[in-house]
Design a protein around this motif. Sequence first.
Motif, PDB file in Angstrom:
ATOM      1  N   LEU A  12      -7.989  16.717   0.402  1.00 25.91           N
ATOM      2  CA  LEU A  12      -7.775  18.176  -0.517  1.00 25.91           C
ATOM      3  C   LEU A  12      -6.621  16.708  -1.625  1.00 25.91           C
ATOM      4  O   LEU A  12      -5.963  15.884  -1.756  1.00 25.91           O
ATOM      5  N   ILE A  13      -7.351  17.278  -3.361  1.00 27.40           N
ATOM      6  CA  ILE A  13      -6.472  16.511  -3.638  1.00 27.40           C
ATOM      7  C   ILE A  13      -5.472  17.804  -4.542  1.00 27.40           C
ATOM      8  O   ILE A  13      -6.407  18.610  -5.016  1.00 27.40           O
ATOM      9  N   ALA A  14      -4.677  17.270  -5.344  1.00 25.69           N
ATOM     10  CA  ALA A  14      -3.786  18.576  -5.250  1.00 25.69           C
ATOM     11  C   ALA A  14      -2.698  17.169  -6.939  1.00 25.69           C
ATOM     12  O   ALA A  14      -2.872  16.528  -6.843  1.00 25.69           O
ATOM     13  N   ARG A  15      -3.367  18.335  -8.134  1.00 25.54           N
ATOM     14  CA  ARG A  15      -2.873  17.537  -9.532  1.00 25.54           C
ATOM     15  C   ARG A  15      -1.447  18.626 -10.720  1.00 25.54           C
ATOM     16  O   ARG A  15      -2.110  19.860 -10.264  1.00 25.54           O
ATOM     17  N   ARG A  16      -1.276  17.832 -10.413  1.00 25.72           N
ATOM     18  CA  ARG A  16       0.470  18.090 -11.539  1.00 25.72           C
ATOM     19  C   ARG A  16       0.887  17.662 -12.749  1.00 25.72           C
ATOM     20  O   ARG A  16       1.333  16.665 -12.179  1.00 25.72           O
ATOM     21  N   HIS A  17       0.511  18.708 -14.517  1.00 29.07           N
ATOM     22  CA  HIS A  17       1.788  17.864 -15.017  1.00 29.07           C
ATOM     23  C   HIS A  17       3.144  18.097 -14.666  1.00 29.07           C
ATOM     24  O   HIS A  17       3.339  19.382 -14.595  1.00 29.07           O
ATOM     25  N   LEU A  18       4.300  17.418 -14.675  1.00 28.70           N
ATOM     26  CA  LEU A  18       6.107  17.767 -14.394  1.00 28.70           C
ATOM     27  C   LEU A  18       6.338  17.430 -15.898  1.00 28.70           C
ATOM     28  O   LEU A  18       6.194  15.950 -16.473  1.00 28.70           O
ATOM     29  N   ALA A  19       7.645  18.443 -16.800  1.00 28.79           N
ATOM     30  CA  ALA A  19       8.196  18.632 -17.768  1.00 28.79           C
ATOM     31  C   ALA A  19       9.273  17.360 -16.896  1.00 28.79           C
ATOM     32  O   ALA A  19      10.787  17.792 -17.009  1.00 28.79           O
ATOM     33  N   ALA A  20       9.300  15.881 -16.341  1.00 24.23           N
ATOM     34  CA  ALA A  20      10.197  15.035 -15.788  1.00 24.23           C
ATOM     35  C   ALA A  20       9.577  13.670 -15.823  1.00 24.23           C
ATOM     36  O   ALA A  20       8.740  13.519 -15.332  1.00 24.23           O
ATOM     37  N   LEU A  21      10.044  13.083 -16.645  1.00 23.79           N
ATOM     38  CA  LEU A  21       9.939  11.255 -15.571  1.00 23.79           C
ATOM     39  C   LEU A  21       9.886  11.220 -14.701  1.00 23.79           C
ATOM     40  O   LEU A  21      10.032  11.511 -13.435  1.00 23.79           O
ATOM     41  N   PRO A  22       8.580   9.724 -14.109  1.00 18.81           N
ATOM     42  CA  PRO A  22       8.926   9.840 -12.871  1.00 18.81           C
ATOM     43  C   PRO A  22      10.022   9.495 -12.323  1.00 18.81           C
ATOM     44  O   PRO A  22       9.676   9.597 -11.237  1.00 18.81           O
ATOM     45  N   ASP A  23      10.876   8.979 -12.588  1.00 15.45           N
ATOM     46  CA  ASP A  23      12.051   8.306 -11.781  1.00 15.45           C
ATOM     47  C   ASP A  23      12.392   9.873 -11.366  1.00 15.45           C
ATOM     48  O   ASP A  23      13.047   9.712 -10.225  1.00 15.45           O
TER      49      ASP A  23
END
Length: 158
Positions: A12-23
């Motif tokens: 199962l693969i899920a992808r999402r763009h998040l409005a926060a930096l990786p840290d």
Amino acid sequence: MRAATERHGDELIARRHLAALPDRVWEAFTSPSGIAAFWGGSHATVPQASVTVDLRPGGEFALDTRAPDGRTGRLRFVYVRVEPPSELVFDEPVTGLRTTVTLRPAGCGTDLTVHQRKLPPELRTDQAADGLASILDALAAHLRHHHDGDSSDPSNPA
């Protein structure tokens, strides 16, 4: 925007763009308060006091979940790889489920991929895919809420 999911056999693969930096995303995935804030998605709550984190290869993290009907469960995972702030790999020791969380900078945010392998048969369902999407949507709401410092509705996905 909702998380996009796809199933392939026992993956199962899920992808999402998040409005926060990786840290910031990394902190949410590796701190008891962050995990408690989003891990249950829309189908469970996670008491922060139940979350333990030993963030190192061979270390464990564990948490309790409480479903709306009152059912509770304990989840336990063992870290395999910890590469801040870009990759986190952990196994569920009972089923052998392996989860790889990948964080990639993307503009002013992060492209998140969660790849689960060796899904047990009971998790090879649309309901499980929807559950994972719900968790990632709750993560997006948590990051928005935590960043804004307001009391906006965390159930409204970014």
